[in-house]
Design a protein around this motif. Structure first.
Motif, PDB file in Angstrom:
ATOM      1  N   ILE A  69      -3.825 -29.503  58.930  1.00 29.10           N
ATOM      2  CA  ILE A  69      -4.779 -28.558  59.517  1.00 29.10           C
ATOM      3  C   ILE A  69      -5.865 -29.318  60.262  1.00 29.10           C
ATOM      4  CG2 ILE A  69      -4.346 -26.879  57.678  1.00 29.10           C
ATOM      5  CD1 ILE A  69      -7.112 -27.636  56.536  1.00 29.10           C
ATOM      6  N   ALA A  70      -6.488 -28.628  61.222  1.00 27.67           N
ATOM      7  CA  ALA A  70      -7.665 -29.136  61.933  1.00 27.67           C
ATOM      8  C   ALA A  70      -8.817 -28.179  61.635  1.00 27.67           C
ATOM      9  CB  ALA A  70      -7.393 -29.218  63.428  1.00 27.67           C
ATOM     10  N   PRO A  71      -9.713 -28.508  60.675  1.00 25.22           N
ATOM     11  CA  PRO A  71     -10.799 -27.582  60.285  1.00 25.22           C
ATOM     12  C   PRO A  71     -11.704 -27.232  61.461  1.00 25.22           C
ATOM     13  CG  PRO A  71     -10.564 -29.356  58.686  1.00 25.22           C
ATOM     14  CD  PRO A  71      -9.737 -29.731  59.859  1.00 25.22           C
ATOM     15  N   VAL A  72     -12.073 -25.951  61.536  1.00 28.38           N
ATOM     16  CA  VAL A  72     -12.975 -25.448  62.569  1.00 28.38           C
ATOM     17  C   VAL A  72     -14.317 -25.037  61.968  1.00 28.38           C
ATOM     18  CG1 VAL A  72     -13.290 -23.680  64.343  1.00 28.38           C
ATOM     19  CG2 VAL A  72     -11.023 -24.660  63.941  1.00 28.38           C
ATOM     20  N   ARG A  73     -14.259 -24.435  60.785  1.00 30.57           N
ATOM     21  CA  ARG A  73     -15.499 -23.939  60.163  1.00 30.57           C
ATOM     22  C   ARG A  73     -15.311 -23.933  58.653  1.00 30.57           C
ATOM     23  NH1 ARG A  73     -15.606 -19.709  62.689  1.00 30.57           N
ATOM     24  NH2 ARG A  73     -14.716 -18.236  61.185  1.00 30.57           N
ATOM     25  N   VAL A  74     -16.344 -24.316  57.903  1.00 32.95           N
ATOM     26  CA  VAL A  74     -16.343 -24.286  56.447  1.00 32.95           C
ATOM     27  C   VAL A  74     -17.577 -23.524  55.992  1.00 32.95           C
ATOM     28  CG1 VAL A  74     -16.337 -25.622  54.315  1.00 32.95           C
ATOM     29  CG2 VAL A  74     -15.164 -26.517  56.333  1.00 32.95           C
ATOM     30  N   GLU A  75     -17.377 -22.363  55.342  1.00 33.25           N
ATOM     31  CA  GLU A  75     -18.500 -21.584  54.850  1.00 33.25           C
ATOM     32  C   GLU A  75     -17.994 -20.557  53.843  1.00 33.25           C
ATOM     33  OE1 GLU A  75     -20.223 -19.697  58.248  1.00 33.25           O
ATOM     34  OE2 GLU A  75     -18.561 -18.304  58.534  1.00 33.25           O
ATOM     35  N   GLY A  76     -18.875 -20.199  52.896  1.00 36.79           N
ATOM     36  CA  GLY A  76     -18.581 -19.156  51.918  1.00 36.79           C
ATOM     37  C   GLY A  76     -17.385 -19.436  51.045  1.00 36.79           C
ATOM     38  N   ALA A 124     -14.527 -33.419  58.899  1.00 30.18           N
ATOM     39  CA  ALA A 124     -13.471 -33.174  59.885  1.00 30.18           C
ATOM     40  C   ALA A 124     -13.889 -32.137  60.908  1.00 30.18           C
ATOM     41  CB  ALA A 124     -12.196 -32.749  59.174  1.00 30.18           C
ATOM     42  N   VAL A 125     -14.728 -31.170  60.494  1.00 32.50           N
ATOM     43  CA  VAL A 125     -15.227 -30.185  61.447  1.00 32.50           C
ATOM     44  C   VAL A 125     -16.043 -30.878  62.540  1.00 32.50           C
ATOM     45  CG1 VAL A 125     -16.770 -28.211  61.743  1.00 32.50           C
ATOM     46  CG2 VAL A 125     -15.193 -28.283  59.807  1.00 32.50           C
ATOM     47  N   LEU A 126     -16.836 -31.890  62.168  1.00 28.86           N
ATOM     48  CA  LEU A 126     -17.682 -32.595  63.124  1.00 28.86           C
ATOM     49  C   LEU A 126     -16.872 -33.529  64.018  1.00 28.86           C
ATOM     50  CD1 LEU A 126     -20.688 -33.460  60.760  1.00 28.86           C
ATOM     51  CD2 LEU A 126     -20.521 -31.599  62.419  1.00 28.86           C
ATOM     52  N   THR A 127     -15.853 -34.191  63.430  1.00 27.60           N
ATOM     53  CA  THR A 127     -15.078 -35.161  64.208  1.00 27.60           C
ATOM     54  C   THR A 127     -13.890 -34.550  64.926  1.00 27.60           C
ATOM     55  OG1 THR A 127     -13.710 -35.705  62.284  1.00 27.60           O
ATOM     56  CG2 THR A 127     -15.746 -36.975  62.599  1.00 27.60           C
ATOM     57  N   GLY A 128     -13.448 -33.353  64.483  1.00 24.59           N
ATOM     58  CA  GLY A 128     -12.277 -32.723  65.089  1.00 24.59           C
ATOM     59  C   GLY A 128     -10.965 -33.331  64.669  1.00 24.59           C
TER      60      GLY A 128
END
Length: 872
Positions: A835-842, A812-816
């Motif tokens: 939600i609209a994911p922007v970043r996934v980390e940690g 979803a981060v890549l496709t928006g």
């Protein structure tokens, strides 16, 4: 299915979903309990709006005509068409006034979410229908009984066919169609009239007695012929052994279609009874306002050195209330009012000592330094907002415990709203006009017909008398009516009204501008009185209707109080700096006195009578009191000469000199106690007096007597014998006994008890509606199920593994694209979000949360699952 049917809401939640933000805000203002706490979505809001407690509260706040409309819907079909409701309310004759008012009443019910659906399918919420529909245990206020279908539910099929045959209808193959045929006959006006035309006259008399309710009657095992005729044709139906009921359809035919005997579409008018010149009203109210100030001052001055003790259960004892009433020269209910007013204003409280007593607070000293008009405004504002009600003093609570002044159990949460409403009705009249009290009470009963003791406002403590002596037996009036009567009396006592009409400073206190003319008073009431968004329904907007009164917001209250004080100040009498001394040892104060003069004169003389002119009397005891306070004879002569417009009478000058000559001739100190005097003949006279026996004195020296009592008792005993002793210190100096002002520690005024949740302000409403809308979006957004063979049920949270959740988030981060997730917070509360994911980390996902309308970060381990939203 037609397009209209597709648009028609299928539930209350769907109906709320079709509202705009302004309509939702109106609902939450009218029913603030729905927003505590804020619902997660519109489905939860609808569920909460249908709970019993919330529906009961909403019904209690309906006016009589809106309530009658709800009662009619409760006996109508479910759903009911508007024409059916109109027939029940306006009757076959279609009463024009009812027909005109019905759309407004229905709009009010819709606004409060008690009714939903369009005009073709009106539905009363189920809980309201259960509360208002007729039953054997809870008869309907309409006086109607059960329908034919309900009354024949337990009847045998054979008996039903007998009823059908008796009224001339063909027999049917089943009971359902037979009951339908019987119902159709009873609701057909011409056929029903023809059937009743065959009835014996005494049978019609029976129907007439049951027509307006109650619809139940008792019969014997062998009923009379007039009853048998009705029973054979189903015009009376058995409900239990020995009991019959008039079916609803029959009663409505007899009533010509009306559900209520007397619909009340228009509120009772509050017309002027008498009219005074506004200047007369203001002058009268100002005089009473000054009397209110002096009464409160006199009360707290009487308790200057510490008032009466606090009862173990709290409050003032009956004996102390009587003493206070005597000191103020008022009745006991009136004394309770002034005591409670001082307490509500923060001028009086308990001192919190081991031997707890009532006393003035430090706020009282500050209050005394303010201008009279500002002091009055503080009292009037405290009275308007107070929930403590002195009118119930002397009654008993639900546990049969006596209710005492300043004690617990006096709060009545409806009091502020009733006070504001009564004064608002007065404000709707032309200036100087006073209404009849019964007209005001009738209007209030129309506006809140269910707000009596039966609706949860039990009149705890209704005694044999109202607060000012009016006799109201227990249960004769509901609490709201008694509060209104007390308001009219208390407003006159305080000077808010004069001669029954609202004064100009009373209007300012409410936030009402002075009317431009006699005819324009009703149109000049500002919207502040109606409260934010509390707009009157259309059927209230008549010439007689006034504003709905609610307290002003805090900043506006201060501005209103200042405006009232400015209007009152020129009307208050100017304090005087002089008195008129009389030859009969009295002084006449022709008006209010300035504080230094009044304070000194209250020590030097006793008040003999009050009124427009206060009369003071000089006595040996009062003069001695002034000498004990440190004044000398020369001081008293100079004081009287300075402040008297008449020469000081010779008898008064002789009285002062005579008391001063003997004052301090005897000295009392501590032995246990002793008396010393240079005149041994005077001591011999004391010893020889039989009244001195109780003091147990003996001579220690030619000029000294010793006593076996304490110095204070010795002083009191010698003064009772006619002597004028003075107390002395251990050093032999005369003690000056000035009054000791006893004050409590700093205290705050008692907080009013709210009548339900507070009305939300605009900021809270905006935030709440946005959160509800966003939560509803998350709950109703179409999504793709993870397994096409097992679609998710409505409200069910998605369940996916941690690996699948992470992969979906990253994609979803890549496709928006937006996602639907289930989330459990730290408290364990589950919710669903879009939600609209922007970043996934940690181990965290940062996304724009459509539910909260902001960017947030969520731990991945708290996400229960994820699903993609459907393309549409």
């Amino acid at each position: 299915m037609s397009t209209e049917d597709q648009r028609a809401p299928r539930s209350l939640a769907a109906a709320l979903r079709g509202r705009d933000d302004a309509s939702l805000a109106a609902l939450l203002r009218a029913r603030p309990d729905l927003i505590t706490p804020v619902p997660t979505d519109l489905t939860q809001l609808a569920t909460r709006a249908g709970t019993r407690a919330s529906v009961v509260r909403a019904l209690e706040r309906l006016d009589r005509f809106a309530l009658q409309t709800a009662e009619a819907l409760a006996v109508a079909g479910d759903p009911a068409a508007y024409d059916e409701l109109l027939g029940l309310m306006a009757g076959d004759a279609r009463d024009a006034a009812v027909a005109d008012a019905l759309p407004g009443a229905l709009a009010a019910l819709r606004e409060q979410a008690l009714v939903w659906g369009d005009d073709g399918s009106l539905r009363l919420v189920r809980t309201a229908r259960e509360l208002l529909a007729p039953s054997a245990q809870h008869p309907s206020p309409t006086g109607l009984g059960p329908s034919v279908r309900e009354a024949t539910a337990g009847m045998s099929p054979g008996r039903i066919q007998e009823l059908v045959a008796a009224v001339g209808l063909p027999s049917t193959h089943d009971s359902v169609s037979a009951v339908d045929a019987l119902t159709a006959l009873f609701t057909h006006r011409k056929k029903m009239a023809a059937l009743l035309a065959q009835a014996p006259a005494d049978s019609l008399d029976v129907l007439g007695r049951l027509m307006w309710g109650p619809p139940y009657g008792q019969i014997t095992a062998d009923p009379a012929a007039r009853l048998r005729w009705l029973l054979d044709r189903g015009l009376l139906l058995p409900t239990a052994p020995g009991t019959v009921v008039l079916p609803r359809e029959v009663a409505l035919h007899l009533r010509e279609g009306r559900a209520h005997r007397a619909p009340e579409p228009v509120p009772p008018a509050v017309d002027p009874l008498v009219a005074h010149r506004p200047q007369v009203v203001d002058a009268t109210a100002a005089g009473q306002a000054y009397t209110a100030l002096t009464t409160v001052e006199e009360l707290l001055k009487d308790w200057h050195e510490g008032g009466p003790p606090v009862l173990r259960a709290g409050g003032l004892s009956v004996r102390d209330l009587k003493r206070t009433a005597v000191a103020l020269d008022v009745s006991e209910p009136m004394a309770a009012f002034w005591v409670e007013l001082a307490y509500a204003s923060g001028l009086l409280a308990s001192d919190g000592e081991a031997d707890e007593r009532y006393a003035a607070t430090p706020e009282y000293d500050e209050w005394l330094e303010r201008p009279p008009a500002d002091r009055w405004a503080q009292l009037a504002q405290a009275w308007l907002a107070a929930t403590r009600t002195s009118g119930v003093v002397g009654g008993r609570d639900l546990k049969e415990r006596a209710l005492s002044a300043l004690g617990p159990g006096l709060d009545r949460s409806a009091a502020p709203e009733v006070r504001h409403r009564v004064l608002a009705l007065l404000a709707g009249l032309p200036e100087g006009a006073a209404p009849q009290a019964d007209a005001v009470l009738a209007r209030l009963r129309w506006e809140r017909p269910l707000r009596g003791p039966q609706a949860g406002q039990a009149p705890q403590g209704q005694g044999p008398q109202g607060p000012h002596g009016a006799h109201h037996p227990q249960g004769e009036e509901d609490l709201r009516s008694r509060l209104a009567r007390w308001t009219l009396t208390e407003a006159e006592l305080l000077g808010v009204t004069g001669r029954g009409a609202l004064s100009s400073h009373g209007r300012a206190l409410l936030g009402v501008r002075p009317a431009a003319g006699p005819a324009g008073a009703a149109d000049d009431v500002p919207q502040a009185l109606a409260g934010p968004g509390d707009k009157l329904p259309a059927h209230h907007r008549t010439a007689a209707a006034g504003p709905v009164a609610t307290p002003l917001p805090q900043p506006e209250q201060a501005a209103a109080a200042a405006a009232a004080a400015r209007l009152l100040a020129p009307l208050l009498p100017e304090p005087l700096d002089h008195v008129l001394l009389q030859a009969d040892l009295t002084a006449v104060a022709p008006g209010p006195l300035r504080r230094p003069l009044a304070d000194v004169l209250s020590v030097l003389a006793d008040v003999e009578s009050k009124g427009g002119a206060t009369v003071y009397r000089f006595t040996p005891g009062s003069v001695r009191r002034a000498l004990d306070a440190g004044r000398s004879a020369s001081d008293l002569h100079a004081f009287l000469a300075e402040h008297s417009r008449t020469p000081v009478p010779q008898p008064l000058a002789y009285l002062i000199d005579d008391v001063a000559r003997r004052h301090g001739h005897l000295r009392v100190g501590a032995a246990s106690a002793y008396v010393r005097c240079d005149d041994d003949a005077l001591l011999n006279e004391i010893l020889a007096d039989k009244r001195a026996a109780a003091l147990r004195m003996r001579r220690l020296a030619p000029t000294v007597l010793a006593a076996q009592v304490d110095p204070a008792s010795l002083l009191e005993g010698l003064r009772a014998m006619g002597f004028a002793p003075a107390a002395e210190s251990a050093e032999g100096d005369v003690l000056i006994t000035r009054a000791h002002a006893h004050r409590t520690p700093p205290r705050t005024a008692p907080e009013p008890v709210p009548d339900g949740p507070p009305v939300p302000d605009a900021t809270l409403l905006t935030a709440a509606i946005r959160a509800i809308r966003a939560g509803d979006l998350a709950a109703t957004a179409p999504r793709k199920p993870a397994d096409e063979t097992a679609p998710l049920a409505p409200g069910e949270l998605p369940r996916t593994g941690s690996a699948e959740t992470l992969a979906t988030m990253q994609a979803a981060v890549l496709t928006g694209e937006a996602l639907w997730i289930g989330y459990v917070n730290a408290e364990g509360t589950a919710s669903q979000r879009v939600i609209a994911p922007v970043r996934v980390e940690g181990g965290f996902v940062t996304a724009y949360d459509h539910t909260a309308d902001e960017v947030r970060t969520y731990p991945l381990h708290r996400i229960t699952g994820v699903a993609e939203l459907a393309q549409d």
